[in-house]
Design an enzyme around this catalytic site. Structure first.
Site, mmCIF file in Angstrom:
data_model
loop_
_atom_site.group_PDB
_atom_site.id
_atom_site.type_symbol
_atom_site.label_atom_id
_atom_site.label_comp_id
_atom_site.label_asym_id
_atom_site.label_seq_id
_atom_site.Cartn_x
_atom_site.Cartn_y
_atom_site.Cartn_z
ATOM 1 N N LEU A 67 0.859 -1.245 0.034
ATOM 2 C CA LEU A 67 0.285 0.021 0.082
ATOM 3 C C LEU A 67 0.787 1.405 0.037
ATOM 4 O O LEU A 67 1.748 1.528 0.596
ATOM 5 C CB LEU A 67 -0.971 -0.048 1.181
ATOM 6 N N HIS A 68 0.208 2.188 -0.729
ATOM 7 C CA HIS A 68 0.947 3.429 -0.974
ATOM 8 C C HIS A 68 -0.038 4.581 -0.933
ATOM 9 O O HIS A 68 -1.254 4.256 -0.566
ATOM 10 C CB HIS A 68 1.992 3.648 -2.208
ATOM 11 N N HIS B 110 -3.429 4.402 -2.702
ATOM 12 C CA HIS B 110 -4.318 3.525 -1.829
ATOM 13 C C HIS B 110 -4.812 4.428 -0.791
ATOM 14 O O HIS B 110 -5.967 4.314 -0.648
ATOM 15 C CB HIS B 110 -3.682 2.215 -1.499
ATOM 16 N N GLY C 106 -8.879 3.844 -8.588
ATOM 17 C CA GLY C 106 -8.084 4.866 -8.907
ATOM 18 C C GLY C 106 -8.054 5.192 -10.386
ATOM 19 O O GLY C 106 -8.114 4.186 -11.120
ATOM 20 N N ASP D 164 -5.506 3.570 -13.217
ATOM 21 C CA ASP D 164 -5.644 2.438 -13.906
ATOM 22 C C ASP D 164 -7.100 2.793 -14.612
ATOM 23 O O ASP D 164 -8.249 2.395 -14.215
ATOM 24 C CB ASP D 164 -5.975 1.163 -13.078
ATOM 25 N N GLN E 130 -9.155 0.064 -16.354
ATOM 26 C CA GLN E 130 -9.578 -0.965 -15.289
ATOM 27 C C GLN E 130 -10.969 -0.193 -14.506
ATOM 28 O O GLN E 130 -12.215 -0.871 -14.493
ATOM 29 C CB GLN E 130 -8.611 -1.101 -14.186
ATOM 30 N N SER F 57 2.954 3.995 -7.664
ATOM 31 C CA SER F 57 2.566 2.620 -8.113
ATOM 32 C C SER F 57 3.459 1.576 -7.120
ATOM 33 O O SER F 57 4.453 1.993 -6.968
ATOM 34 C CB SER F 57 2.754 2.465 -9.592
ATOM 35 N N SER F 58 2.968 0.462 -6.863
ATOM 36 C CA SER F 58 3.589 -0.568 -6.088
ATOM 37 C C SER F 58 4.700 -0.902 -6.890
ATOM 38 O O SER F 58 5.832 -1.376 -6.229
ATOM 39 C CB SER F 58 2.702 -1.599 -5.837
HETATM 40 P P1 AMP Z 1 -3.531 -2.136 -6.864
HETATM 41 O O1 AMP Z 1 -3.223 -2.407 -5.725
HETATM 42 O O2 AMP Z 1 -2.452 -1.623 -7.741
HETATM 43 O O3 AMP Z 1 -4.403 -3.128 -7.636
HETATM 44 O O4 AMP Z 1 -4.651 -0.960 -7.074
HETATM 45 C C1 AMP Z 1 -5.691 -0.880 -6.048
HETATM 46 C C2 AMP Z 1 -6.235 0.183 -6.177
HETATM 47 O O5 AMP Z 1 -5.720 1.389 -6.181
HETATM 48 C C3 AMP Z 1 -6.840 0.395 -7.697
HETATM 49 O O6 AMP Z 1 -8.228 1.122 -7.696
HETATM 50 C C4 AMP Z 1 -5.882 1.469 -8.361
HETATM 51 O O7 AMP Z 1 -6.372 2.108 -9.403
HETATM 52 C C5 AMP Z 1 -5.855 2.521 -7.146
HETATM 53 N N1 AMP Z 1 -4.307 3.036 -7.254
HETATM 54 C C6 AMP Z 1 -3.213 2.570 -7.541
HETATM 55 N N2 AMP Z 1 -2.351 3.368 -7.677
HETATM 56 C C7 AMP Z 1 -3.050 4.726 -7.445
HETATM 57 C C8 AMP Z 1 -2.527 6.070 -7.348
HETATM 58 N N3 AMP Z 1 -1.200 6.544 -7.719
HETATM 59 N N4 AMP Z 1 -3.632 6.915 -7.250
HETATM 60 C C9 AMP Z 1 -4.828 6.694 -7.042
HETATM 61 N N5 AMP Z 1 -5.209 5.496 -6.989
HETATM 62 C C10 AMP Z 1 -4.084 4.306 -7.360
#
Ligand code: AMP
Length: 283
Positions: free
Chosen positions: A33-34, A37, A147, A150, A153, A185-186
């Protein structure tokens, strides 16, 4: 904040919260998580009484040769961030809990998934829509938060919810960025310091595109050319795609009129990065 690993436990905790009259906000994630998230968790906390975060590195959305095995995992650091963001419940299942048997039922959104990331990541969106449908059925949220980072998505999930009459609202939140403009991003963890500097050109090129649109340029070919020019300042960025598309259908558009999406995917070393910006000619 509870951390649970089974579907039965999530259902029980959420049923109780709902029984207390609370609205349920849901943030599905793959962990590591960052700030991006966390911004979704905060949005969920602002709109809903009870916030559920799922942490699940979903194997069905990774293709062969992708980074499933090396995807960063750190449940303790994740739990800390959730606690700080006032999350009420973490659902962190093992793969066997989500997929006890080989899956033979899938949720697939057609057409919107053939383009952009769907071209190079075969089966990716089918994995995403299926796991989101499962998670929505498990958590039964009022609102799920995704987010803009993506973008495709989010478009695909919204369409799935509409087409299948799923009883929840999808809220798309702005992309959280590093100071350099790089979308958080992760997968940024895979980048060296030098690669990170070069990766900032991705957002710089999107901003250039936005600036040109503000100045009156609407021709997609010219806008794409300008973005390619900006990205070429990096010796290492390899462009996978740069498209200007309709923000509902993801179809390429020749001219920007009203709202559109400029979307980029690149490879930097072994790391694949995506970003996008919403273009708007209406003001
Ligand atoms: P993930 O863990 O990468 O599958 O992302 C989980 C959720 O966090 C998804 O809805 C992503 O679009 C969102 N997300 C990832 N990076 C960001 C970001 N930099 N800003 C906003 N939402 C994000």
């Amino acid at each position: 904040m509870d951390i649970v690993k089974t579907i039965a436990q999530v259902r029980e905790v959420v049923r109780k919260a709902r029984g207390d009259g609370k609205t349920i906000g849901f943030v599905p994630t793959m962990g590591a998580l960052h700030g991006g998230h966390v911004s979704l968790m905060e949005a969920a906390g602002n709109k809903c009484d009870f916030v559920v975060v799922s942490i699940f590195v979903n194997p069905t959305q990774f293709g062969p040769g992708e980074d499933l095995d090396k995807y960063p995992r750190d449940i303790e650091a994740d739990a800390e961030k959730c606690r700080a963001a006032d999350v009420d419940l973490i659902f962190a299942p093992e793969a066997g809990e989500m997929y006890p048997d080989k899956l033979i039922s899938w949720v697939e959104v057609e057409k919107l998934t053939d383009k952009l990331c769907g071209r190079s990541r075969e089966g990716h969106f089918k994995g995403v829509t299926t796991v989101c449908a499962k998670l929505f059925n498990i958590v039964l949220p009022d609102i799920a938060f995704f987010g803009q980072k993506d973008a495709q998505q989010a478009i695909v999930i919204k369409r799935m919810v509409t087409d299948l009459n799923m009883p929840l609202v999808i809220k798309v939140c702005p992309t959280a960025r590093e100071q350099s403009g790089l979308a958080i991003s992760s997968r940024n963890q895979y980048l060296s310091e030098d690669e990170k500097k070069q990766a900032a050109l991705i957002y710089a090129s999107l901003q250039k595109c936005e600036q040109l649109v503000k100045e009156g340029e609407t021709n997609s070919e010219k806008l794409i050319e300008a973005m390619i020019g900006k990205l070429a300042e990096s010796p290492c960025i390899i462009v996978e795609y740069i498209n200007i598309v309709d923000s509902d259908t993801v179809a390429d558009i020749a001219r920007v009129s009203g709202q559109a999406l400029a979307a980029i995917a690149v490879k930097l070393g072994n790391t694949r990065l995506i970003d996008n910006i919403i273009l708007d000619t209406t003001g």
